[in-house]
Design an enzyme around this catalytic site. Structure first.
Site, PDB file in Angstrom:
ATOM      1  N   ASN A   6      10.092  -7.039   2.887  1.00 18.27           N
ATOM      2  CA  ASN A   6       9.875  -5.768   2.189  1.00 18.27           C
ATOM      3  C   ASN A   6      11.108  -4.891   2.382  1.00 18.27           C
ATOM      4  O   ASN A   6      11.679  -4.855   3.464  1.00 18.27           O
ATOM      5  CB  ASN A   6       8.623  -5.096   2.752  1.00 18.27           C
ATOM      6  CG  ASN A   6       8.348  -3.710   2.174  1.00 18.27           C
ATOM      7  OD1 ASN A   6       8.080  -2.772   2.902  1.00 18.27           O
ATOM      8  ND2 ASN A   6       8.416  -3.573   0.870  1.00 18.27           N
ATOM      9  N   GLY A   7      11.498  -4.203   1.317  1.00 20.39           N
ATOM     10  CA  GLY A   7      12.618  -3.270   1.398  1.00 20.39           C
ATOM     11  C   GLY A   7      13.697  -3.562   0.383  1.00 20.39           C
ATOM     12  O   GLY A   7      14.256  -4.660   0.353  1.00 20.39           O
ATOM     13  N   ASP A   8      13.961  -2.584  -0.484  1.00 22.65           N
ATOM     14  CA  ASP A   8      15.045  -2.657  -1.476  1.00 22.65           C
ATOM     15  C   ASP A   8      14.836  -3.755  -2.518  1.00 22.65           C
ATOM     16  O   ASP A   8      15.791  -4.378  -2.977  1.00 22.65           O
ATOM     17  CB  ASP A   8      16.403  -2.831  -0.797  1.00 22.65           C
ATOM     18  CG  ASP A   8      16.819  -1.616   0.010  1.00 22.65           C
ATOM     19  OD1 ASP A   8      16.126  -0.588  -0.072  1.00 22.65           O
ATOM     20  OD2 ASP A   8      17.829  -1.686   0.738  1.00 22.65           O
ATOM     21  N   GLN A  55      -6.025  -2.229   3.333  1.00 21.75           N
ATOM     22  CA  GLN A  55      -5.149  -1.982   4.472  1.00 21.75           C
ATOM     23  C   GLN A  55      -5.789  -0.942   5.383  1.00 21.75           C
ATOM     24  O   GLN A  55      -6.209   0.123   4.928  1.00 21.75           O
ATOM     25  CB  GLN A  55      -3.770  -1.480   4.067  1.00 21.75           C
ATOM     26  CG  GLN A  55      -2.852  -1.421   5.304  1.00 21.75           C
ATOM     27  CD  GLN A  55      -1.498  -0.800   5.054  1.00 21.75           C
ATOM     28  OE1 GLN A  55      -1.402   0.399   4.789  1.00 21.75           O
ATOM     29  NE2 GLN A  55      -0.445  -1.593   5.144  1.00 21.75           N
ATOM     30  N   LYS A 110       1.544  -5.331   8.583  1.00 20.81           N
ATOM     31  CA  LYS A 110       2.809  -4.869   8.026  1.00 20.81           C
ATOM     32  C   LYS A 110       3.466  -3.961   9.049  1.00 20.81           C
ATOM     33  O   LYS A 110       2.813  -3.086   9.624  1.00 20.81           O
ATOM     34  CB  LYS A 110       2.585  -4.112   6.719  1.00 20.81           C
ATOM     35  CG  LYS A 110       3.870  -3.723   5.992  1.00 20.81           C
ATOM     36  CD  LYS A 110       3.549  -3.170   4.597  1.00 20.81           C
ATOM     37  CE  LYS A 110       4.825  -2.876   3.817  1.00 20.81           C
ATOM     38  NZ  LYS A 110       5.537  -1.679   4.303  1.00 20.81           N
ATOM     39  N   PRO A 161       0.843  -1.205   0.000  1.00 22.18           N
ATOM     40  CA  PRO A 161       0.000   0.000   0.000  1.00 22.18           C
ATOM     41  C   PRO A 161       0.871   1.245   0.000  1.00 22.18           C
ATOM     42  O   PRO A 161       1.829   1.337   0.780  1.00 22.18           O
ATOM     43  CB  PRO A 161      -0.780  -0.120   1.315  1.00 22.18           C
ATOM     44  CG  PRO A 161      -0.663  -1.550   1.717  1.00 22.18           C
ATOM     45  CD  PRO A 161       0.656  -2.015   1.200  1.00 22.18           C
ATOM     46  N   MET A 162       0.565   2.196  -0.876  1.00 21.53           N
ATOM     47  CA  MET A 162       1.295   3.469  -0.921  1.00 21.53           C
ATOM     48  C   MET A 162       0.291   4.598  -1.091  1.00 21.53           C
ATOM     49  O   MET A 162      -0.533   4.575  -2.006  1.00 21.53           O
ATOM     50  CB  MET A 162       2.326   3.473  -2.059  1.00 21.53           C
ATOM     51  CG  MET A 162       3.503   2.539  -1.834  1.00 21.53           C
ATOM     52  SD  MET A 162       4.706   2.568  -3.192  1.00 21.53           S
ATOM     53  CE  MET A 162       3.826   1.575  -4.420  1.00 21.53           C
ATOM     54  N   ALA A 163       0.375   5.576  -0.199  1.00 27.21           N
ATOM     55  CA  ALA A 163      -0.571   6.685  -0.198  1.00 27.21           C
ATOM     56  C   ALA A 163      -0.545   7.438  -1.512  1.00 27.21           C
ATOM     57  O   ALA A 163       0.512   7.835  -2.000  1.00 27.21           O
ATOM     58  CB  ALA A 163      -0.250   7.635   0.953  1.00 27.21           C
ATOM     59  N   CYS A 195       3.902   2.724   8.888  1.00 28.20           N
ATOM     60  CA  CYS A 195       4.025   4.079   8.348  1.00 28.20           C
ATOM     61  C   CYS A 195       4.944   4.921   9.238  1.00 28.20           C
ATOM     62  O   CYS A 195       4.702   5.049  10.443  1.00 28.20           O
ATOM     63  CB  CYS A 195       2.654   4.721   8.243  1.00 28.20           C
ATOM     64  SG  CYS A 195       2.699   6.375   7.509  1.00 28.20           S
TER      65      CYS A 195
END
Length: 405
Positions: free
Chosen positions: A237-239, A104, A175, A32-34, A135
């Site tokens: 999650n990440g990179d 989410q 998450k 999820p990304m705002a 977040c």
């Protein structure tokens, strides 16, 4: 790093991911990304994942396969959902072809979270609920929400208990980040609490709140969490900037799946790459020309206009995506500025027709994109770190009344 094994058995690239009754294969999730993962963007990502759209020689969709990956909505605040905020009610809209429907939720009050989950169940608004404890933005953490919340272990437990008990047959996942900073790590405690309260799966972003999106994600932490909670799936999650990064994360950490966020900004076809990589079809990785990228840009802007119900507003909303789509291509600063102020599809199309559209996919364009700031001061409620169990200090104003950010 030694891969983690679960009772002597390590996940393989072909292992499906189970989220309650839902099988996610390959085990790839859109984070999820705002302001990003609205219905139009999810449509694009899903089309590429399922082969409905493709570049070069990618085969057409096998009608019998379908459903490749899990594509999660923007963050929905529980208070806004319960109060039926107009913007929130639009954000929870899913296209008829989306399955499973994944929402989410963000919330800090157990009662409000429980009400929101019950509303989703009673009104059949989704098939899967993910809870946001990752977040890092100040407007969220200063109220004790997002990645600040897991520090309060009892509050986290109360929220998870309310969510799971009200979810019925819907799976609840969460998450989170490693913790607030290196001196206040929470992910192992939070993982154990999640297992005890019936959470179905956990996604871990290998950064602290203080890191925001800077530095390097700690994949070792993902491996440690997988070892710590072998009872349920752990997603990393990440990179993850390329399909190869995703495969490497699974091999190195033993995680059960990957969650991809900033890596797909301006590259919804990354999900087609991820499917091809997990299905061991490396010859089908996308390397689109600028002409092909321009076609996707126009479709993205058009879908936004249809979703919003106003072409101009859709193109204006699309402006933030322009730089991500054009990353690495030879496009002058003046033209980039012109593209970023367009307000109609005809104008956007005309501007792009002036580009050298025969440019091949740029070397290095698969690398990092999006926000990279790090080492930020974490804004927390007064006295937040005094006691990791006391829930005092979390008031009603911590429940944001708007969604998507």
């Amino acid at each position: 790093m030694t891969p983690v094994r679960d009772n002597g058995r390590m996940p393989t690239l072909s292992s499906p991911l189970s989220i309650g009754p839902h099988t996610v294969q390959p085990p790839v999730v859109l984070a999820p990304m705002a302001g990003i993962t609205n219905a139009p963007f999810r449509t694009l990502c899903r089309e590429f994942a399922e082969g409905e759209r493709g570049f070069g020689g990618r085969p057409p969709k096998d009608a019998a396969s379908g459903g490749k990956g899990l594509f999660v909505s923007e963050m929905i605040t529980t208070r806004a959902l319960v109060e039926r905020n107009e913007k929130t009610m639009q954000l929870i809209h899913f296209d008829a072809s989306e399955t499973p429907r994944s929402i989410q939720l963000y919330g800090v009050d157990p009662v409000t979270v429980g009400k929101a989950v019950r509303m989703i169940v009673d009104e059949n608004l989704a098939d899967h609920i993910d809870l946001n404890f990752g977040c890092p933005v100040p407007k969220v953490t200063r109220k004790g929400g997002g990645s600040a919340l897991p520090y309060k272990r009892n509050l986290l437990r109360a929220i998870l208990k309310e969510a799971v008990s009200n979810a019925g047959d819907l799976p609840v996942t969460m998450k989170m980040r490693k913790g607030i900073d290196d001196d206040h790590l929470t992910y192992l405690d939070a993982g154990r609490i999640a297992v005890e309260e019936g959470v179905t799966a956990i996604a871990l972003h290998g950064r602290t709140t203080a890191q925001h999106y800077g530095g390097t994600a700690d994949w070792d932490a993902i491996a440690r969490l997988k070892e710590h909670v072998p009872e349920i799936p752990v997603l990393g999650n990440g990179d993850i900037w390329s399909a190869e990064d995703a495969l490497r994360m699974v091999r190195e950490t033993g995680c059960d799946g990957v969650v991809v966020g900033r890596g797909c900004l301006g590259r919804p076809w990354l999900f087609g790459d991820l499917v091809a990589a997990f299905e061991e079809r490396p010859e089908n990785l996308a390397r689109p020309s600028l002409r092909e990228v321009a076609d996707v840009m126009l479709r993205h802007a058009r879908l936004l206009g249809e979703w919003i119900g106003d072409e101009s507003r859709g193109v204006i909303d699309f402006r933030k995506h322009v730089a991500w789509y054009l990353k690495g291509f030879s496009v002058g600063s003046e033209m980039r500025k012109r593209l970023a102020i367009t307000s109609s599809l005809d104008e956007l199309s005309a501007q792009m027709s002036e580009l050298d559209l025969d440019q091949p996919w740029p070397v290095g364009a698969d690398g990092p994109r999006g926000r990279t700031s790090g080492n930020n001061r974490v804004v927390l409620p007064d006295g937040w770190l005094k006691d990791p169990y006391d829930c005092a200090g979390v008031g009603e104003d911590a429940e944001l009344d708007t969604s998507g950010g």
